[in-house]
Design an enzyme around this catalytic site. Structure first.
Site, PDB file in Angstrom:
ATOM      1  N   SER A  58      -9.538   1.862   2.692  1.00 27.36           N
ATOM      2  CA  SER A  58      -8.422   2.605   1.965  1.00 27.36           C
ATOM      3  C   SER A  58      -7.412   1.654   1.442  1.00 27.36           C
ATOM      4  CB  SER A  58      -7.836   3.278   3.352  1.00 27.36           C
ATOM      5  OG  SER A  58      -7.039   2.886   4.020  1.00 27.36           O
ATOM      6  N   LYS A  99       0.763  -1.243   0.090  1.00 27.69           N
ATOM      7  CA  LYS A  99       0.063  -0.031  -0.030  1.00 27.69           C
ATOM      8  C   LYS A  99       0.962   1.157  -0.211  1.00 27.69           C
ATOM      9  CE  LYS A  99      -3.944   1.820   2.598  1.00 27.69           C
ATOM     10  NZ  LYS A  99      -4.655   1.538   3.927  1.00 27.69           N
ATOM     11  N   SER A 140     -10.097  -0.827   7.041  1.00 31.11           N
ATOM     12  CA  SER A 140      -9.504  -0.655   5.530  1.00 31.11           C
ATOM     13  C   SER A 140      -8.391  -1.938   5.246  1.00 31.11           C
ATOM     14  CB  SER A 140      -8.480   0.664   6.090  1.00 31.11           C
ATOM     15  OG  SER A 140      -9.223   1.702   5.689  1.00 31.11           O
TER      16      SER A 140
END
Length: 554
Positions: A206, A124, A230
């Site tokens: 997210s 990420k 998330s």
């Protein structure tokens, strides 16, 4: 009203999303072109099955001399080109590692044999890598800053295990903590990530890019992060496994923060075994993160708990407070309960978590205070960046509103900026209350009352249609529609979501959560369920529910 980080945000705007890429700073545009041009090379003897291969399968082929890390990397790079950059155009991968083929060749020479030797991993884009890749949290505010000077703690562990860092994934900008009206999976740097099962549906949370990329077979595994929802939400929405570890099991050093009280990174994979393998690698103490002081006492080889009979004799409580809002999720939950009973689990139904409805306000207070404090501390680790404080980020967004805020604003940033120091009475009281209500008087109390090993609920129903104008279609204040992540997130306790079924071509998952450091128990239960449910299916890249699939580009 604030919606948790698995949820989203939006305001109207005139700038279509496809124009945003064309308006990137010249330096970023040139960098992106260079990165993709240097790595998107044709794969030799392409084997589509490798897109879905497990870590064990890949290592068996490597050990037999049938596969190299370089060949595997080339295949994933080509798949990213065909599916992510064109074809279905998922926009899950922000950039690929310009040194990935060189690194893969070096790994092939070493034959080190680590747990993740040669395995391509996506990160990420809020996780630092001490290489030529950027870390931006999806924001143009960090796009012109130099790359991070060193690896995040968990990245150092990945590299030590022989993992191949393939690239960075798109995310909800600033991990969904900028506005109350965003679309999950949208960032100014990367645009809107799409769900690979049904392209007009949202990838959720997210860690949207990490979830979509693993689901689409763009890497073997990925790393996501969670403050509240998330990891759990995008894993469930994209039909994969996600583990949110106990707070302090995995280092947060070198990770763009929201809150030291709730942030953690965790693995996202297509099966429980791969997720457990990755967790075994990244778990452990790190002097750069004081929260991990006890991690080495609890970190272990989590693959030891991959028991196909892991359900037998386990006492599992059904949290009906987190069910009942979405009929497809409820149907899958009932089927999952029946399977668990058939495999010897003892189901206690219902089980109530005390104080569940009291968590929202105190959680938000803590996150707003932490965001201001923790962001400044992180930005201090990025030499060369013009951004030094949350106020700097707010000012940048205002200057660059056409690119940074075409769909939604930054009211959460502004609310956080208005907060005082962490010594404020309001913060100290909210932080103590949140941990107490979610942990000892919440999850712990529910487990103790019925002598339970774990708690169970739907992790998410079929995901909603992506809507850049109105934001995520989530009922404000409804803990079920917003997912079941909040109790474990606020307490800092572990949770794991596992694919459990489908509804209208969309994945539906269940989530298991429990006491602090209970990862071994949760993994055992999740693996036992997975081995009998066999719910995972590869995505079809449908245009819409009931629509036609979008083919990969040649």
């Amino acid at each position: 009203m604030w919606k948790r980080l698995s949820c989203g945000f939006a305001t109207s705007c005139r700038t279509p999303p496809e124009t945003l890429v064309n308006r990137l700073p010249l330096s970023l545009s040139l960098l992106a072109i260079a990165l993709f041009a240097s790595t998107a090379l044709p794969a030799k003897d392409t084997d589509p099955a490798l897109a879905w291969a497990s870590i064990k399968d890949i290592h068996q082929r490597m050990d037999a001399g049938q596969l190299t890390s370089e060949t595997l990397a080339r295949q994933f790079l080509e798949r990213i080109r065909q599916i992510d950059q064109s074809g279905p155009s998922l926009k899950a991968v922000l950039e690929t590692n310009p040194d990935v083929l060189k690194l893969a060749t070096e790994l092939d020479r070493k034959h080190a044999g680590g747990a993740l030797h040669g395995i391509p991993v996506l990160l990420k884009d809020n996780i630092d890598t001490g290489d030529r890749m950027l870390t931006t949290a999806g924001s143009l505010a960090l796009a012109d800053a130099p790359p991070a000077p060193r690896d995040a703690g968990l990245v150092a562990r990945l590299r030590k295990s022989g993992a191949l860092i393939l690239g960075k994934t798109n995310l909800s900008e600033w991990a969904n903590m900028r506005s109350n009206h965003a679309s999950s999976g949208w960032s100014a740097r990367g645009g809107q990530t799409r769900n690979p099962y049904v392209l007009d549906r949202n990838p959720c949370g997210s860690s949207a890019g990490s979830g979509a990329a693993v689901a689409a077979g763009l890497a073997t595994v990925a790393i996501g992060s969670e403050t509240d929802g998330s990891i759990i939400c995008p894993a469930a929405a994209n039909g994969i496994v996600g583990i949110k570890p106990t707070l302090g099991l995995v280092s947060r050093s070198g990770m763009v923060p929201i809150s030291h009280n709730q942030d953690t990174a965790g693995p996202m994979a297509r099966n429980v075994a791969d997720a457990a393998t990755v967790l075994s690698v990244i778990a452990g103490s790190d002097p750069r993160d004081p929260a991990t002081v006890d991690a080495d006492k609890h970190a272990t080889d989590y693959t030891r708990f991959l028991d196909p009979n892991g359900l037998k004799g386990k006492r599992i409580g059904v949290v009906r407070q987190l069910a009942g809002a979405e009929p497809n999720a409820d149907r899958v939950l009932e089927q999952s309960i029946a399977l668990m009973k058939a495999q010897g689990a003892i189901i206690v139904d219902p089980v109530e978590i005390p104080h569940l409805k009291e968590l929202g306000d105190v959680e938000l207070t803590v996150l707003l205070y932490d965001l201001k404090h923790d962001m400044q501390a992180y930005l201090a680790t990025r030499p060369g960046s013009k951004m030094k404080t949350l106020a700097d980020l707010i000012a940048f967004n205002r200057r660059e509103a056409q690119r940074e805020m075409p769909w939604f604003g930054q009211e959460l940033f502004e609310q956080a900026e208005a907060k005082g120091p962490l010594t404020d009475k309001a913060y100290v009281e909210a932080q103590a209350k949140a941990k107490r209500l979610a942990g000892p008087e919440g999850i712990d109390a529910a487990l103790a009352k019925q002598h339970l090993d774990a708690l169970l609920s739907p992790s998410w129903g079929p995901t909603f249609v992506t809507d850049l104008v109105l934001g995520d279609h989530v009922v404000s204040g409804d803990p079920t529609v917003g997912g079941a992540s909040q109790p474990a997130a606020v307490a800092g306790y572990p949770s794991i979501t596992v694919p459990a079924g489908f509804a209208h071509d969309l994945p539906v998952g269940i989530v298991l959560f429990g006491a602090k450091w209970s990862e071994p128990t949760l993994i055992s239960i999740a693996y036992g369920f997975e081995q009998h449910a066999k719910a995972w299916q590869p995505p079809s890249f449908l245009e819409t529910v009931g629509g036609k699939p979008v083919p990969a580009s040649p």
